[in-house]
Design an enzyme around this catalytic site. Structure first.
Site, short mmCIF file in Angstrom:
data_model
loop_
_atom_site.label_atom_id
_atom_site.label_comp_id
_atom_site.label_asym_id
_atom_site.label_seq_id
_atom_site.Cartn_x
_atom_site.Cartn_y
_atom_site.Cartn_z
N ALA A 231 0.83 -1.20 0.00
CA ALA A 231 0.00 0.00 0.00
C ALA A 231 0.87 1.26 0.00
O ALA A 231 1.85 1.35 0.75
CB ALA A 231 -0.91 -0.01 1.23
N SER A 236 1.38 2.47 -8.51
CA SER A 236 0.55 3.06 -9.56
C SER A 236 1.29 4.17 -10.30
O SER A 236 1.19 4.29 -11.53
CB SER A 236 -0.74 3.62 -8.95
OG SER A 236 -1.58 2.57 -8.50
N HIS A 271 -5.88 9.98 -8.81
CA HIS A 271 -5.38 9.19 -9.95
C HIS A 271 -5.70 9.88 -11.27
O HIS A 271 -4.85 9.95 -12.17
CB HIS A 271 -6.00 7.79 -9.91
CG HIS A 271 -5.29 6.84 -8.99
ND1 HIS A 271 -4.57 5.77 -9.44
CD2 HIS A 271 -5.20 6.81 -7.64
CE1 HIS A 271 -4.06 5.11 -8.41
NE2 HIS A 271 -4.44 5.73 -7.30
#
Length: 400
Positions: A231, A236, A271
């Site tokens: 995490a 990403s 994001h």
């Protein structure tokens, strides 16, 4: 056309004078870089680097034959003196073309930031594009007639410049992409090589001589990549970096919307803000269909949420259902996904989570998810040319 990179760094060089950062601390020997300057066939000098004459001599060249010195941007680094005997340095107005006595043709290319890029066509027809720091071409046509043989520019600082050139056909599969203007914001050593390789680009030491249009164009871009990590590890961000030089990307969000969950909405918003505006988003867990179709690169974020959906569909959380056929149903669905990854012809970067390195879940359902995700990660990794582990924002290459 022969190109010698007398320097490959930012205007202040690397390491920066008196800078205590980690990148500057390790920029020694081959990792040290002077301000970027290019010597083309000994006749054309693009930008200036401190001690240009000595830099050329170290590379086995002389500046005695230079007939033109062109600058891409107003110099904002340490003062640089023009070596004795060279013609005055100047800039060419956008769109203007020069023909040198050496047979080179130079055209000034407009940029989207202060500065000028230069397209250089050699006497034999090879084509080079040199971009200034922090700039990308402006006003590109929708499609150019043919790609450049080599592009030299700020790949780390402006990856979207490469994306624009790819979209217009100015960068093709055989185009060599060389990163310059490298500063202490660029990762050092192997990490820089890995990041550039994802764009099909490379960095070379100061003094390197390349032949434009001959030899290897650059590293092969891995077609399937799995990025895993814990995490908030940065996985990403790493996945997005690997596709930021592509003009069109489909971002596949497997988490969907969670009505009434403000914290989840904030995550999704972050994001979206980070991704290039030209990327297209699809919210779906039907990954096999996307992988089987033709199209632009896919960024799948993430497999752990896809697995959550898959377990929901077969009610795998219930012990009785799991024992009575839920396990077999989940295996069938995950098998379809793994087979689709194996068969796909698209460029794919998939993100997943590492869940088995910490606390053992307190429930049977939690332990089941952990185990199934571990199996899925291993199976997908087995079908990928490259597998990366991200820990504390640092990338470790597990395969490829």
């Amino acid at each position: 056309m022969e190109l010698t990179l007398l320097g490959t760094g930012a205007p202040d060089g690397l390491p920066r004078p008196e800078c205590p950062c980690a990148a500057c601390a390790v920029a020694r020997g081959p990792g040290a870089r002077a301000a970027t300057a290019l010597l083309v066939d000994g006749a054309l000098l693009l930008d200036l680097t401190p001690g240009a004459g000595f830099a050329a001599a170290r590379a086995g060249h002389s500046l005695g034959g230079v007939r033109q010195v062109l600058l891409t941007h107003p110099h904002d680094g340490p003062a640089v003196e023009l070596p004795a005997g060279l013609p005055p340095a100047g800039r060419v107005p956008d769109g203007r073309e020069l023909t040198l006595i050496s047979g080179h043709r130079v055209r000034a290319v407009p940029m989207d930031a202060p500065g000028t890029g230069y397209e250089v066509v050699g006497p034999e027809g090879s084509r080079l594009l040199y971009l200034p720091r922090a700039a990308a071409p402006a006003g590109l046509p929708e499609r150019v007639a043919e790609p450049y043989d080599m592009v030299v520019g700020d790949v780390v600082g402006r990856p979207d410049a490469v994306a624009r050139l790819r979209a217009a056909g100015a960068v093709g599969p055989a185009t060599g992409i060389v990163a310059v203007h490298l500063d202490h914001d660029a990762p050092p050593g192997a990490e820089l090589e890995r990041r550039l390789a994802a764009a099909g680009a490379r960095a070379v030491p100061d003094g390197t001589t390349l032949v434009v249009g001959e030899g290897p164009s650059g590293p092969a871009v891995p077609r399937r990549t799995l990025v895993t990590g814990g995490a908030r590890s940065g996985k990403s961000v790493e996945a997005e970096r690997r596709l930021e030089t592509f003009p069109e990307v489909v971002y596949v969000a497997t988490g969907g919307d969670r009505e009434g969950d403000a914290e989840w909405a904030a995550r999704v918003g972050l994001h979206r803000e980070r991704r290039p505006a030209v990327w297209r988003t699809e919210e779906t867990c039907e990954l096999a269909e996307l992988l089987a179709a033709d199209g632009p690169p896919l960024l799948i974020d993430c497999l752990s949420l896809w697995l959550t959906d898959a377990m929901d569909r077969v009610d795998a959380w219930d012990d009785a259902v799991w024992a009575g056929g839920g396990e077999a149903a989940l295996r069938e669905r995950t098998g379809e996904l793994v087979a689709a990854v194996r068969a796909t012809r698209r460029t794919v970067v998939a993100v997943t989570n590492e869940t088995g390195s910490g606390v053992v879940p307190a429930t049977a359902a939690g332990r089941r998810f952990r185990d199934e995700l571990g199996r899925l990660n291993a199976a997908v990794a087995g079908e990928c040319e490259q597998v990366l582990l991200v820990v504390a924002g640092q990338v470790l290459t597990l395969r490829g």
